[in-house]
Structures are given as C-alpha cells and as structure tokens.
Design an enzyme around this catalytic site. Sequence first.
Site, PDB file in Angstrom:
ATOM      1  N   ALA A 115      -9.247  86.213  29.503  1.00  0.00           N
ATOM      2  CA  ALA A 115     -10.076  85.553  30.527  1.00  0.00           C
ATOM      3  C   ALA A 115      -9.206  85.056  31.667  1.00  0.00           C
ATOM      4  O   ALA A 115      -8.047  84.705  31.460  1.00  0.00           O
ATOM      5  CB  ALA A 115     -10.801  84.365  29.914  1.00  0.00           C
ATOM      6  N   HIS A 441       0.639  56.411 -11.852  1.00  0.00           N
ATOM      7  CA  HIS A 441       1.928  56.674 -12.496  1.00  0.00           C
ATOM      8  C   HIS A 441       1.756  57.767 -13.544  1.00  0.00           C
ATOM      9  O   HIS A 441       0.805  57.730 -14.290  1.00  0.00           O
ATOM     10  CB  HIS A 441       2.456  55.414 -13.169  1.00  0.00           C
ATOM     11  CG  HIS A 441       3.731  55.654 -13.926  1.00  0.00           C
ATOM     12  ND1 HIS A 441       4.941  55.814 -13.266  1.00  0.00           N
ATOM     13  CD2 HIS A 441       3.983  55.819 -15.253  1.00  0.00           C
ATOM     14  CE1 HIS A 441       5.890  56.042 -14.170  1.00  0.00           C
ATOM     15  NE2 HIS A 441       5.337  56.060 -15.379  1.00  0.00           N
TER      16      HIS A 441
END
Length: 470
Positions: A115, A441
């Site tokens: 374009a 954990h």
Amino acid sequence: MEELEFDLAIVGAGPAGYVAAIRAAQLGAKVAIVEKDRVGGTCLNRGCIPSKALLHAAEMAEEVRRAHAWGVKVNFEGFDLQALRDFRDRTVERMVKGVETLLKSYRIPSFQGEASFLDPLTLKVATGEGEVRLKARNFLIATGSEPAIPPIPGANLPGVVDSDEITRLESIPDSLVIVGAGVIGMELATLYSSLGSKVTVLELLPRILPPADGAIASRFLALIKKRGVEVITSFRVEAIEQEGDKLKVMGNGEKPLQLLADKVILAVGRRPYTRNLNLEGIGVKVEKGFVKVDSFLQTSIPHIYAAGDCVGGALMAHKASYEGEIAVENALGHKRTPDYRAIPYCIYTSPEIAGVGLTEEAAKEEGIDYEVASFPLTANARAWAMDSAEGIVRLIYLRGSGELIGAHIMGPWAGELIGELALAVRLHLKAQDLAWTVHPHPSLSEALMEAAKAAFYGEAIHYRTMRRKS
Ligand code: NAD
C-alpha cells in the site's frame, strides 16, 4: 479499479496491525487491513515464532545430552533437519491461520499487496488482481521493520545472511561468525551452538546485550563462554571476503583479527520499513525512517496514527501490539497513552533473560535514589530439581518507599516469570507487596519473593546478605 470506504484502514498485519484491527472491530469500526506478505508480520513468519520453535528443539537436545546425569538412559543421535524445519513451519502455519481466522471472524477484509498513500485520505494497493483504492476516515501505519545491513564491504556476499534468512535453516554450518551481540545475536548463538556449530560473536560495544541489566549480561557472558561460544567485544568488523569455500571476517579490537567461517550472520539491529508509503509526499513527518508520533500515537496528520517498530522505541512484538490497540482506540474517539515503564523484555537464550522497568544502569543515569536486592537460583529448590541453578533475580527499587522500578531475571522460564513483575512495576507495587505474597513451593517464582524479602527485610530467608546499598 475498485474504490472502497472504511472507518479505519491499517497498513501492515504484524503484531501491531492485526491486533489493532481486531480491537477496532470490537469497538464497532468498519476496518480494512493491507499486508504485502502474509499476516503475522516478522514475528509470526520470520522472527519470534519460528526462532522459538527452533530454540525449543535445540534446548531439548541440550536436555537429552545431559539426561544421563538424571538417570535417563537416552543417546543423542543428532538432528533431522527436515523434521526440524517441518516442526517450525507447522508452528508458524498454525499461528498464521489462527490470525487469518480471527480477522475473518470479525469480518475484517484483508488486502494483499503493497500500500502507499495517494493522498491523506486514500491508500492505493497493488493487489494481484489490480489496483484497489481504500478511502478511510482514519489510518494506522504499522509497517514494522527489517534487518539493517551494516556498511561493511562484503556484507552482500553469498553466505553472509541476516536474521530473516537464517531461520530458514538451510544447513547447520560447522563454523559461524555472528556480527552483533544484541538480542538476535545471542539468541542465534544459543541456537547454533546447541545445533553443533562453532560460534564466534563479534560485538562493537564493550558489553553484550545492551538493553539487558548489565550484571545479568555479564553473568550470561561467562556462562555462554563456558559452553564454548567465543565472544569478542569492543571489536569492529571492517570487511568480509570470500576465501575458497569459507568467508574471511576481518576487523580490529584489542588487536587486528581474521576469522574463517562457513557462514556469517549480520545481527546489528533493525531499521524501520516505511520507505514505500509516500509518507513525506502527503506530509507525515518521518525521522531517520521512523514515523514521528505524539503520546497518543498520532502522526503529524491527526487522522493518521502509527504503531509498532515503525515508530521506534523497543522493537518488540508485545510493545507493537500494545501500541496498536491504543492507537486505534484513540482514532475511534478514546484517549489513552502508552505507559512504557512496564514493557517487559525477554531474551530467549539458554538460560532465558527477562526484565521490566529500569536497569541498574538506567536508574543510575537518571540520578534515581535506588537500591538493588538480588537472590541467586543456587538458593532455590526448584532450580536445583531442574539442574538449572545458574540464574539470578535482581530487583531495583526506590530507597525509602521500596517501590519496584525494575526487575531482571536470568534463569529457566524467565520470560514466564516476568509477567508478575511487569504488573508490580506498572501498579507501583513495593518490595513489601511482593515479599508478603505467598508463592508456591517448590517453584522458581519463590526467587522473586525471596529477592523482595531481601529488599524489605534486609535479608532473604534462604540466602544471606545479598542486599547492596547503591
Ligand atoms: P540490537 O540492537 O539488539 O543489537 C545489535 C548489536 O549489534 C548491538 O549490540 C550493536 O552494538 C552491535 N553492532 C552494531 N553494529 C555493529 C558492527 N558493525 N560490528 C559489531 N557489532 C555491531 O539488534 P538485533 O539483535 O539485531 O535485534 C534487532 C531488534 O529486534 C532489537 O530491537 C531487538 O530488541 C528485537 N528483537 C527482540 C527479540 C526479543 O524480544 N526476544 C528477539 C529478536 C529481535
């Protein structure tokens, strides 16, 4: 010749353009998008996605090579290049098809062709079926960037390639010289050293990975050298010549040097791709190829906006998408400005490096009264269980208030871990907020919490005296 009218016409369907198109359609606009190549831009077709597919395979090979130490009986037999290329292509194809389907689902017409502006209200697009003219009330320029080619004699020799070309993976060179130790240079050094090439990286500056935190970049340099990648900093490449079937790279650092390699990759940065748009012809201000925009991403012509690599700043897909979204919201009557404080970066090396906000160097340069707290992955159980405890977390925060202004990680999945810290920096959270947020954990994310404890309490729980007054 066909002439069509829209509320918004977008040039470029990379991460800035296609995301902007979807957002504009969500807001009820009649949108068109123009792309000269395939939707997805550099990210999907030549950059982030194919390189990550290849890096994943290379990382798996590294794991297989080490697996005997974990009691896994497996022999590494090498690479099947065709299968590797197929995996990369399948991944890219899936993503490209996904974007095409999304655009269709929003009824966004996509025009294929290059374009350029005929006037400030009209784009002409040279498609395969002839010229189409798109008239619109607003435009977004999102044309991205392309690899920069340094003015080095021999840079255009066959065998001297840029990052776009090298992800095609035609072959695995025995020896490889990479010019530039930036993000692309170090990701490709990781990839090709895992694939078995002898890699040498040549960098102009005295340090590697300029955007990353300096302390982390130095640690990474030591690691990658230990793995056999040669890195020469403060080195200027002056010429490349063909010598038999090899390439001779010549330059000067501490002393003049000549290196022979099968392939040379140029990874010295990218430049904006704006030259064919006729921007200056219609009065859009451009500086060194970058489209000039204000804080609303508006160009010098108020109804023309721009976003992504073509406006400069950090050349990263997620920053481009962020800007694309904001630019079209503004074009459609909203008012939003990007907050660049909390744009994360991720470097897909092994181990990964990721960060957000200010580096220590930047905080120092800006004269900010900051402190640094860090936590090494050698004190993180999950990292040991993964046999990957080489990394570190570094937090930069304001002295006194403890507000987090920067965070940097080297370690497994750093790019996944950084999201939490991006949120923290964006919301002006303090080290205390992170320190008192319970993390699972065993997990790598505990290292973030521990670094925050080092900042807030003066000591982490699982590591002693890593806090340092600046
Ligand atoms: P870069 O700017 O990150 O690094 C280029 C490096 O080349 C710099 O360190 C520079 O000093 C060096 N250099 C320049 N000229 C040189 C010369 N003649 N000789 C030796 N060294 C020279 O650029 P890049 O690595 O090419 O990446 C391009 C852009 O794409 C960057 O903005 C990067 O952030 C982006 N990118 C991001 C990702 C990611 O986010 N994971 C991945 C790939 C690319």
